[in-house]
Design an enzyme around this catalytic site. Structure first.
Site, PDB file in Angstrom:
ATOM      1  N   SER A 126       0.783  -1.230   0.000  1.00 22.30           N
ATOM      2  CA  SER A 126       0.000   0.000   0.000  1.00 22.30           C
ATOM      3  C   SER A 126       0.819   1.286   0.000  1.00 22.30           C
ATOM      4  O   SER A 126       0.433   2.265  -0.642  1.00 22.30           O
ATOM      5  CB  SER A 126      -0.970   0.001   1.176  1.00 22.30           C
ATOM      6  OG  SER A 126      -0.289  -0.152   2.399  1.00 22.30           O
TER       7      SER A 126
ATOM      8  N   ASP B 279      -3.428   6.385  10.939  1.00 24.01           N
ATOM      9  CA  ASP B 279      -3.098   5.007  11.276  1.00 24.01           C
ATOM     10  C   ASP B 279      -1.593   4.867  11.428  1.00 24.01           C
ATOM     11  O   ASP B 279      -0.842   5.767  11.057  1.00 24.01           O
ATOM     12  CB  ASP B 279      -3.625   4.044  10.195  1.00 24.01           C
ATOM     13  CG  ASP B 279      -2.962   4.256   8.846  1.00 24.01           C
ATOM     14  OD1 ASP B 279      -1.768   3.946   8.714  1.00 24.01           O
ATOM     15  OD2 ASP B 279      -3.630   4.734   7.911  1.00 24.01           O
TER      16      ASP B 279
ATOM     17  N   HIS C 192       0.779   4.082   7.342  1.00 26.94           N
ATOM     18  CA  HIS C 192       0.956   4.783   6.080  1.00 26.94           C
ATOM     19  C   HIS C 192       1.542   6.181   6.238  1.00 26.94           C
ATOM     20  O   HIS C 192       1.172   6.935   7.135  1.00 26.94           O
ATOM     21  CB  HIS C 192      -0.395   4.885   5.357  1.00 26.94           C
ATOM     22  CG  HIS C 192      -0.979   3.545   5.032  1.00 26.94           C
ATOM     23  ND1 HIS C 192      -2.131   3.072   5.621  1.00 26.94           N
ATOM     24  CD2 HIS C 192      -0.547   2.577   4.204  1.00 26.94           C
ATOM     25  CE1 HIS C 192      -2.398   1.867   5.153  1.00 26.94           C
ATOM     26  NE2 HIS C 192      -1.439   1.545   4.295  1.00 26.94           N
TER      27      HIS C 192
END
Length: 557
Positions: free
Chosen positions: A44, A274, A277
């Site tokens: 990601s 979070d 990331h």
């Protein structure tokens, strides 16, 4: 001999031979040495989690920075304000998002821009292939099939953009890229999912080596630059970092590669949501650090006699619009009850059929390409930014008549955000309301019980209180009221801290609940195979009167 006749014969013959030689020469023209191409792959953080600012990122793209599209996407599917459709295997200006159309800003975006700025006269191209939350096995030509067969459904759906074979897509695009330029190196960011130990390091090198061999490259000339995990909690709302402990193992990749660079994450800010990331600032700086490392490793010689890279500009080309979705379950079959329903897997069919959403656009930009707001607060996906009146529908199959307990994994910063459930337009269970511990603190909340009939039904989730984020809804069959015997009777007499355990996969999804006589017993049960789980790595967590305890366990069949 009649020389005139010979001359008349030779003239067209020589023209023919000359023409064939010219065509052969054109067909075998050498790739442009000033067109530097890089393969960007991972999960990601490589795919793109930084916020796109259209006026900066999409309006000022350098003309000599290109991307080789790794999938088809209509303009309406792409994030930000770009109006350009893309088609697999064609070159385009490198306008973010370069990876999946619903992704955001990637380190590859500012890596390429920094390389262009550092090497006047060079055109830079990116081959972008990445999938959020995947294991390194997704890129291994010998392991990808087995991996995807048991991966979470949202990962499988991301992989479909690459025909469920990311390795082969990289190779196919690499061969096409070699026709016009030179593959100069790899940039890589992966490891949040499956760690940085010896097995992971070997698998990372194997994916690189397999690609290098398939493209007939020389690993002595094609460097590999890996990026560190986020390690600075600044900007993460006190969440800290999920994976900074893995950076030592990432640095050890150096022993595997002929040419290796490490893009540091020191001091880079997260997204404030979070612990996984990078935010926009961090993404941009990480891209520049990839560039700094790559410049230490490549041959920077520029051929002054090479022509300018002048690929056909496909900016006017379009991809045919996809036909409208037919209404029905998101997957190949209805979701099963008893079981867990992932809320992002609402029915296909579009607005006013599969969903109703009050705000235009997918705030979060993940997984689906319509207006439902889906984002990734940890390693999994949730539906968020929910407002009163919005709804989602699911086609479900109840396995048997009976009474079922309902619960949901939710988060909010208030205790008013909530939703109600309807089965075939009949209200079931109780209103589910968040405990209000914050949008990063997901807790399981009871939704009461419901008597359900076997068969296929339509489940509707309707928001009745603003601002609740929802991960999943679980239906459990209510056990018989007959008194327990044997091991079940023993478990009922255990203390709460000893008996109740939850199991999560490495995407953060709840996969099972069970009882055990303490953490050691719970770990043994997982290693032996809790009912319904697949081979993989899991987090075992207890939450009782003695506080929260957790351990990471590997289950191998």
């Amino acid at each position: 001999m009649d020389l005139k006749k010979v001359s008349e014969f030779l003239t067209p013959a020589l023209w023919l031979v000359g023409g064939l030689m010219m065509l052969a020469s054109l067909a075998s023209a050498a790739p442009n040495p000033n067109f530097h191409i890089y393969i960007a792959y991972g999960q990601s953080n490589m795919a793109g989690n930084g916020e796109i600012v259209p006026s900066v990122d999409q309006a000022t793209n350098p003309k000599n920075f290109l991307m080789l599209a790794s999938h088809n996407a209509n303009a309406s599917q792409r994030s930000g304000k770009t109006t350009q459709s893309i088609k697999t295997g064609e070159w385009y200006p490198a306008i973010p998002p370069m990876f999946h159309p619903f992704e955001n800003l990637s380190p590859a975006d500012y890596f390429g821009r920094a390389m262009v700025d550092s090497l006047p006269g060079v055109t830079v191209g990116i081959i972008p292939v990445a999938i959020g939350a995947v294991s390194i096995k997704a890129f291994d030509k010998d392991q990808y099939k087995a991996y995807f067969s048991s991966a979470a459904s949202y990962i499988q759906n991301w992989a479909k953009d690459y025909d469920s074979n990311p390795y082969q897509r990289i190779v196919d695009l690499g061969k096409k890229a070699k026709e016009v330029g030179v593959i100069k190196g790899f940039i890589f960011h992966q490891g949040e999912t499956d760690g940085s130990g010896t097995e992971w390091q070997n698998n990372v090198y194997k994916t690189y080596k397999d690609i290098v061999n398939a493209l007939e490259l020389d690993e002595n000339e094609v460097p590999f630059v890996a990026g560190e995990m986020m390690n600075d909690p600044t900007g993460n709302s006190g969440q800290g970092s999920c994976c900074s402990s893995k950076n030592g193992g990432i640095a050890q990749l150096k022993s595997k590669f002929k040419k290796f660079g490490l893009a540091s994450s020191q001091g880079l800010k997260g997204n404030g949501k979070d612990p996984y990331h990078f935010g926009r600032e961090g993404v941009i700086e990480l891209g520049k650090r990839y560039c700094s490392e790559m410049l230490k490793l490549i041959d920077k010689t520029i051929d002054p006699d090479a022509p300018a890279v002048n690929l056909v500009d496909p900016s006017q080309s379009t991809v045919p619009d996809e036909p409208p979705e037919e209404y029905g379950p998101y997957g190949e079959a209805p979701a099963k009850i008893p079981g867990t329903i992932e809320v992002e897997e609402y029915n296909k069919g579009g607005a006013d059929k599969g969903y109703y959403d009050l705000s235009k656009g997918n705030e979060g930009g993940k997984f689906r390409k319509n207006d439902v707001d889906i984002y990734q607060p940890n390693m999994g996906l949730v539906v968020g930014h929910c407002q009163t009146g919005e709804w989602l529908k699911y086609t479900v199959k109840v396995e048997a008549d009976g009474e079922y307990e309902i619960s949901a994994l939710v988060a909010s910063d208030n205790t008013t955000g909530g939703f109600e459930l309807y089965m075939d337009d009949t209200r079931i269970g109780e209103k589910i309301v968040s405990e209000g511990k914050g949008f990063t603190s997901f807790t399981t909340v009871s939704g009461g019980k419901a008597s359900l009939k076997a068969g296929e039904h339509e489940l509707k989730l309707e928001i009745v209180g603003d601002w609740i984020d929802i991960d999943n809804i679980e239906f459990k069959a209510v056990q018989s009221d007959e008194p327990p015997s044997g091991i079940d009777a023993i478990r009922l007499n255990m203390t709460e801290a000893e008996s109740n355990f939850n199991l999560f996969d490495m995407q953060g999804k709840h996969v099972a609940s069970f009882n055990a006589s303490g953490m050691d017993a719970a770990v043994r049960m997982v290693k032996e195979g809790v009912k319904g789980i697949r081979q993989g790595v899991y987090l075992v967590r207890s939450a009782g009167k003695m506080g929260i305890k957790q351990k990471v366990v590997t289950y191998e069949k």
